[in-house]
Structures are given as structure tokens and as C-alpha cells.
Design an enzyme around this catalytic site. Structure first.
Site: not given
Ligand code: SAH
Length: 253
Positions: A56, A34, A168
Site C-alpha cells: 500500500k 510487498d 509495528m
Molecule cells: N517480515 C518483516 C516484518 C513485516 S511487519 C520482517 O521480517 O522484518 C512490518 C514491520 O516490520 C514494520 O512495521 C516495522 O516494525 C518492521 N520493519 C520492517 N522493515 C523495517 C526497517 N527497515 N526498519 C525498521 N523496521 C522495519
């Protein structure tokens, strides 16, 4: 026998992946990767595994959700073991739940392997304990995206007085901050945005809610980022912040 896994790759730092995740990855014939997954975690995949990028970012076209599920089904039904790698935890805003439902509907068992979600890892990376008991009785994870179930009831969230962790939320940060202020949250509430948490390019901003959206935009922070709003954000380490001009002792309110 072929298997299917939904695997959380964690927030970015490869060492934050679980042992169970790396072991499952090492067994997979096919790995569907992903957005937001650090490609370095593929070091745990077999050298001969087929790697498919379905996110993407990074110049790859995004694959519609239905197409991802169809690929998983196709591989499992052909006798191949499939690892579906997602950023953070597969069941936190990752649509992992929908993929599990689709596989179950097709009679395929899927094993879920948790990952460390960005909503906990990103604050922790700058010293924010999301449920420090002096500041909050709990934490609420929300999406700032506004898609799906419509606009959040920000006033109800403010009333909980819990730490708000927003995934997000960067594109709508102005609106979110305005909604929180309109719902009566103090303009002095400590707030943090952490971009690319746990990765070498990590950056973050600390500010009070009243100036937060402007400060984040001046610092040029973007996605992926986690936003933390609440007293616990006062415990962030101001040392490396891109912009902590308003911090000067970000005491909790
Ligand atoms: N399943 C993921 C979240 C997916 S939604 C989880 O549990 O972390 C995607 C959002 O996750 C991004 O828009 C951001 O808000 C956050 N995100 C994911 N990785 C990140 C990172 N390394 N640093 C900051 N935000 C992150």
C-alpha cells in the site's frame, strides 16, 4: 516447470539479501512485491519479468490478501514462475504463512527463502546484540499492532526478563510503554526505536522507558520502525542517535 517462491528481501539494504533469494528472483517470470521491500532489489529480477506492486505504500493501492494469493495461483497455473517478495523474513509477521497455506491448499508447492528479519537487523544496525548474555537469556518478537489475537499480556512478557523486540509498534508506543511500566518494568530500562533500518534514511532514538514514548514522538519517528526494550539497548551506539538526551551512559538495569 513453473515454480513459486516466498522470498525474504531483508530489511532494506540490498546487500543483506541472500544469494538464494537473488538467484530465485533471477528465475521468476512474475514478481509480486510487498510493502517495505526496497525496490532496488528488483535489479536481480529478469529485465522482462512482470513486476506487480501489491503493497500500500508508494502511492499504490493495497491489494487484499486474497487477491494476492489469487494472482499467485493464476500465474503458477498458467505455467509462470512466481516470486513473492516480502520485507525481512517471509515468515516473521509477513503473512507468508497464510500465503503458503493457501498455495498448499491449491496443491501448489512453494519454496520459502529466508530473509534477515528487521527485528534482528534493525537493532544490529545501531550496535544492539539482542541476546547479549550479560543482559538477556533470550529475545521475544511481538507485534505491537494489537490486531488479530488481541492485546498482549505485557505483564507476562515483562516477567520473562527477555529483550522485547516490537514490530509495528509505533502507533501505540504510548500505550505499550505505559503497559510495560504498569507491569513493573523499570522506568530506567534502556529502549531504542530504529526507523528505516539499514537504509540511507535510517534514524533512531535512544531513551529510558520512562521518557521513551515522548522522546520518540518529539523526534518525529514513525513507521517502519523496530522498538527494542531491555538492557541490551544500552549497547547502542549513541553517536548518531536523533535523540539520546537521556542516554548519558544508558547502563542496563
Ligand atoms: N517480515 C518483516 C516484518 C513485516 S511487519 C520482517 O521480517 O522484518 C512490518 C514491520 O516490520 C514494520 O512495521 C516495522 O516494525 C518492521 N520493519 C520492517 N522493515 C523495517 C526497517 N527497515 N526498519 C525498521 N523496521 C522495519
Amino acid at each position: 516447470m513453473s515454480r513459486a517462491w516466498l522470498i525474504g528481501a531483508g530489511p532494506g539494504d540490498v546487500e543483506l539479501m541472500t544469494l538464494k533469494a537473488t538467484r530465485a528472483l533471477a528465475q521468476a517470470d512474475v514478481v509480486l512485491v510487498d510493502d517495505l521491500v526496497n525496490p532496488d532489489v528488483l535489479q536481480f529480477a529478469r529485465a522482462d519479468a512482470q513486476i506487480v506492486y501489491v503493497g500500500k505504500r508508494g502511492g499504490h493501492p493495497s491489494t487484499p490478501q486474497a487477491g494476492i494469493v489469487a494472482q499467485m495461483l493464476e500465474h503458477v497455473q498458467a505455467g509462470r514462475s512466481v516470486a513473492r517478495l516480502k520485507g525481512g523474513d517471509p515468515f516473521v509477521f509477513g503473512r507468508g504463512g497464510e500465503e503458503q497455506q493457501a498455495l498448499h491448499a491449491a496443491g501448489i508447492r512453494v519454496d520459502v527463502i529466508n530473509g534477515i528479519t528487521a527485528g534482528i537487523a534493525a537493532p544490529a544496525a545501531i550496535g544492539i546484540p539482542v541476546t547479549h548474555r550479560d543482559y538477556a537469556q533470550g529475545v521475544v518478537f511481538v507485534t505491537g499492532h494489537g490486531a488479530g489475537s488481541g492485546e498482549l499480556d505485557w505483564a507476562a512478557l515483562v516477567a520473562t526478563r527477555m529483550t522485547l523486540v516490537i514490530y509495528m509498534g509505533m502507533r501505540r508506543l504510548n500505550d505499550i510503554a505505559a503497559a510495560l511500566l504498569a507491569a513493573g518494568m523499570s522506568a530506567d530500562t534502556p529502549s531504542a526505536a530504529i526507523e528505516s533500518a539499514t537504509r540511507p534514511e535510517q534514524r533512531y532514538v535512544l531513551a529510558r522507558l520512562g521518557e521513551f514514548a515522548d522522546t520518540v514522538s518529539r523526534a518525529g519517528l514513525g513507521s517502519p520502525a523496530i522498538v527494542v526494550i531491555g538492557g541490551v539497548a544500552s549497547l547502542a551506539l549513541a553517536r548518531d542517535a536523533v535523540n539520546a538526551s537521556t542516554v548519558g551512559g544508558l547502563d542496563a538495569q
